[in-house]
Design a protein around this motif. Structure first.
Motif, mmCIF file in Angstrom:
data_model
loop_
_atom_site.group_PDB
_atom_site.id
_atom_site.type_symbol
_atom_site.label_atom_id
_atom_site.label_comp_id
_atom_site.label_asym_id
_atom_site.label_seq_id
_atom_site.Cartn_x
_atom_site.Cartn_y
_atom_site.Cartn_z
ATOM 1 N N LYS A 92 -29.583 -0.118 89.061
ATOM 2 C CA LYS A 92 -29.386 -0.663 87.714
ATOM 3 C C LYS A 92 -27.998 -1.265 87.524
ATOM 4 C CE LYS A 92 -31.068 1.689 84.293
ATOM 5 N NZ LYS A 92 -31.434 2.757 83.361
ATOM 6 N N ALA A 93 -27.445 -1.855 88.580
ATOM 7 C CA ALA A 93 -26.136 -2.503 88.491
ATOM 8 C C ALA A 93 -26.289 -3.877 87.833
ATOM 9 C CB ALA A 93 -25.529 -2.661 89.884
ATOM 10 N N ARG A 94 -25.206 -4.431 87.395
ATOM 11 C CA ARG A 94 -25.216 -5.752 86.779
ATOM 12 C C ARG A 94 -25.521 -6.840 87.807
ATOM 13 N NH1 ARG A 94 -21.491 -7.112 81.905
ATOM 14 N NH2 ARG A 94 -21.842 -4.897 81.811
ATOM 15 N N ASN A 95 -24.947 -6.685 89.026
ATOM 16 C CA ASN A 95 -25.123 -7.653 90.105
ATOM 17 C C ASN A 95 -25.526 -6.938 91.380
ATOM 18 O OD1 ASN A 95 -24.078 -9.977 88.622
ATOM 19 N ND2 ASN A 95 -22.109 -8.951 88.773
ATOM 20 N N GLU A 96 -26.235 -7.659 92.252
ATOM 21 C CA GLU A 96 -26.550 -7.121 93.568
ATOM 22 C C GLU A 96 -25.463 -7.532 94.530
ATOM 23 O OE1 GLU A 96 -30.534 -7.989 94.821
ATOM 24 O OE2 GLU A 96 -31.323 -6.557 93.367
ATOM 25 N N GLN A 97 -24.859 -6.543 95.182
ATOM 26 C CA GLN A 97 -23.780 -6.832 96.116
ATOM 27 C C GLN A 97 -23.471 -5.614 96.970
ATOM 28 O OE1 GLN A 97 -19.974 -7.510 94.193
ATOM 29 N NE2 GLN A 97 -20.509 -6.158 92.508
ATOM 30 N N VAL B 283 -20.592 -3.545 97.813
ATOM 31 C CA VAL B 283 -19.333 -3.348 97.103
ATOM 32 C C VAL B 283 -18.192 -3.025 98.055
ATOM 33 C CG1 VAL B 283 -18.185 -1.992 95.321
ATOM 34 C CG2 VAL B 283 -20.606 -2.593 95.066
ATOM 35 N N GLY B 284 -18.427 -2.146 99.012
ATOM 36 C CA GLY B 284 -17.384 -1.701 99.933
ATOM 37 C C GLY B 284 -17.619 -0.248 100.287
ATOM 38 N N LEU B 285 -16.580 0.404 100.744
ATOM 39 C CA LEU B 285 -16.716 1.802 101.141
ATOM 40 C C LEU B 285 -16.691 2.724 99.934
ATOM 41 C CD1 LEU B 285 -14.473 1.916 104.316
ATOM 42 C CD2 LEU B 285 -16.964 1.827 104.195
ATOM 43 N N HIS B 286 -17.494 3.752 100.014
ATOM 44 C CA HIS B 286 -17.553 4.806 98.999
ATOM 45 C C HIS B 286 -17.533 6.115 99.779
ATOM 46 C CE1 HIS B 286 -18.576 6.503 95.060
ATOM 47 N NE2 HIS B 286 -19.367 7.346 95.726
ATOM 48 N N GLY B 287 -16.342 6.606 100.058
ATOM 49 C CA GLY B 287 -16.204 7.778 100.927
ATOM 50 C C GLY B 287 -16.605 7.405 102.339
ATOM 51 N N ASP B 288 -17.603 8.102 102.880
ATOM 52 C CA ASP B 288 -18.058 7.808 104.239
ATOM 53 C C ASP B 288 -19.347 6.986 104.232
ATOM 54 O OD1 ASP B 288 -19.818 9.735 103.353
ATOM 55 O OD2 ASP B 288 -19.852 10.850 105.236
ATOM 56 N N ARG B 289 -19.583 6.263 103.141
ATOM 57 C CA ARG B 289 -20.794 5.452 103.004
ATOM 58 C C ARG B 289 -20.442 4.049 102.520
ATOM 59 N NH1 ARG B 289 -24.864 8.844 103.811
ATOM 60 N NH2 ARG B 289 -24.529 11.027 103.375
ATOM 61 N N LEU B 290 -21.368 3.141 102.722
ATOM 62 C CA LEU B 290 -21.235 1.778 102.247
ATOM 63 C C LEU B 290 -21.891 1.715 100.872
ATOM 64 C CD1 LEU B 290 -20.304 -1.081 103.105
ATOM 65 C CD2 LEU B 290 -22.650 -1.470 103.878
ATOM 66 N N LYS B 291 -21.135 1.311 99.856
ATOM 67 C CA LYS B 291 -21.688 1.254 98.503
ATOM 68 C C LYS B 291 -22.426 -0.066 98.328
ATOM 69 C CE LYS B 291 -20.600 1.745 93.626
ATOM 70 N NZ LYS B 291 -19.534 2.023 92.651
ATOM 71 N N VAL B 292 -23.699 0.047 97.928
ATOM 72 C CA VAL B 292 -24.559 -1.106 97.706
ATOM 73 C C VAL B 292 -25.064 -1.037 96.269
ATOM 74 C CG1 VAL B 292 -26.641 -2.293 98.456
ATOM 75 C CG2 VAL B 292 -25.253 -1.086 100.136
ATOM 76 N N ALA B 293 -24.787 -2.089 95.499
ATOM 77 C CA ALA B 293 -25.234 -2.146 94.111
ATOM 78 C C ALA B 293 -26.452 -3.059 94.023
ATOM 79 C CB ALA B 293 -24.115 -2.682 93.225
ATOM 80 N N VAL B 294 -27.495 -2.580 93.359
ATOM 81 C CA VAL B 294 -28.714 -3.370 93.160
ATOM 82 C C VAL B 294 -29.115 -3.299 91.687
ATOM 83 C CG1 VAL B 294 -29.564 -3.151 95.520
ATOM 84 C CG2 VAL B 294 -30.206 -1.441 93.834
ATOM 85 N N THR B 295 -29.806 -4.327 91.223
ATOM 86 C CA THR B 295 -30.185 -4.393 89.814
ATOM 87 C C THR B 295 -31.448 -3.594 89.496
ATOM 88 O OG1 THR B 295 -31.390 -6.455 90.230
ATOM 89 C CG2 THR B 295 -29.098 -6.642 89.486
ATOM 90 N N GLU B 296 -32.225 -3.272 90.496
ATOM 91 C CA GLU B 296 -33.481 -2.544 90.283
ATOM 92 C C GLU B 296 -33.221 -1.084 89.892
ATOM 93 O OE1 GLU B 296 -36.527 -3.743 90.252
ATOM 94 O OE2 GLU B 296 -35.900 -5.750 90.842
ATOM 95 N N PRO B 297 -34.140 -0.493 89.118
ATOM 96 C CA PRO B 297 -34.001 0.917 88.749
ATOM 97 C C PRO B 297 -34.453 1.834 89.887
ATOM 98 C CG PRO B 297 -36.014 0.051 87.817
ATOM 99 C CD PRO B 297 -35.310 -1.114 88.485
ATOM 100 N N PRO B 298 -34.023 3.094 89.829
ATOM 101 C CA PRO B 298 -34.453 4.060 90.852
ATOM 102 C C PRO B 298 -35.842 4.596 90.520
ATOM 103 C CG PRO B 298 -32.971 5.131 89.330
ATOM 104 C CD PRO B 298 -33.051 3.676 88.909
ATOM 105 N N ASP B 299 -36.816 3.719 90.520
ATOM 106 C CA ASP B 299 -38.172 4.063 90.115
ATOM 107 C C ASP B 299 -39.166 3.579 91.158
ATOM 108 O OD1 ASP B 299 -40.254 4.914 88.267
ATOM 109 O OD2 ASP B 299 -40.568 2.780 87.846
ATOM 110 N N LYS B 300 -39.924 4.507 91.746
ATOM 111 C CA LYS B 300 -40.984 4.187 92.706
ATOM 112 C C LYS B 300 -40.497 3.328 93.870
ATOM 113 C CE LYS B 300 -44.445 4.602 89.123
ATOM 114 N NZ LYS B 300 -45.400 3.919 88.271
ATOM 115 N N GLY B 301 -39.278 3.576 94.328
ATOM 116 C CA GLY B 301 -38.764 2.873 95.503
ATOM 117 C C GLY B 301 -38.228 1.470 95.249
ATOM 118 N N LYS B 302 -38.168 1.043 93.998
ATOM 119 C CA LYS B 302 -37.707 -0.311 93.687
ATOM 120 C C LYS B 302 -36.259 -0.534 94.121
ATOM 121 C CE LYS B 302 -40.800 -0.940 89.756
ATOM 122 N NZ LYS B 302 -40.862 -1.066 88.297
ATOM 123 N N ALA B 303 -35.383 0.417 93.857
ATOM 124 C CA ALA B 303 -33.982 0.276 94.259
ATOM 125 C C ALA B 303 -33.864 0.273 95.782
ATOM 126 C CB ALA B 303 -33.128 1.388 93.649
#
Length: 79
Positions: free
Chosen positions: A33-38, A40-60
Motif C-alpha cells: 500500500k505504498a504511494r509508489n512502486e520502487q 527503496v534500498g536496504l532495510h536492515g539485512d533485507r532489500l526494502k521493496v515498496a508496492v502499491t498493492e494491498p497485502p490481500d490474497k497475495g496481491k502485494a
C-alpha cells in the motif's frame, strides 16, 4: 586503501542476496500500500521493496515479483 563505506555496503549486499543451488535467494522487506512502486534500498539485512498493492490474497507478493522481474529484465516466472 579500502573504503569502509564500500566494504559495509558490500557486506550488507551479501546478507540480502545469497547464492543458492539453482539460483539466488533475495531477502526482501515488503511495504504494501505504498504511494509508489520502487526498490527503496536496504532495510536492515533485507532489500526494502515498496508496492502499491494491498497485502490481500497475495496481491502485494505478486507486485513484488513483477517489480523485481522488470528491474532485472527477466520474466516473473524466473523470480
Amino acid at each position: 586503501m579500502a573504503n569502509p563505506a564500500s566494504d559495509s555496503s558490500r557486506q550488507n549486499l551479501h546478507q540480502v542476496v545469497q547464492q543458492q543451488k539453482g539460483g539466488v535467494l533475495l531477502k526482501v522487506y515488503v511495504q504494501p500500500k505504498a504511494r509508489n512502486e520502487q526498490i527503496v534500498g536496504l532495510h536492515g539485512d533485507r532489500l526494502k521493496v515498496a508496492v502499491t498493492e494491498p497485502p490481500d490474497k497475495g496481491k502485494a507478493n505478486d507486485a513484488v515479483v513483477q517489480l523485481i522481474a522488470t528491474t532485472v529484465g527477466t520474466a516473473p516466472s524466473n523470480v
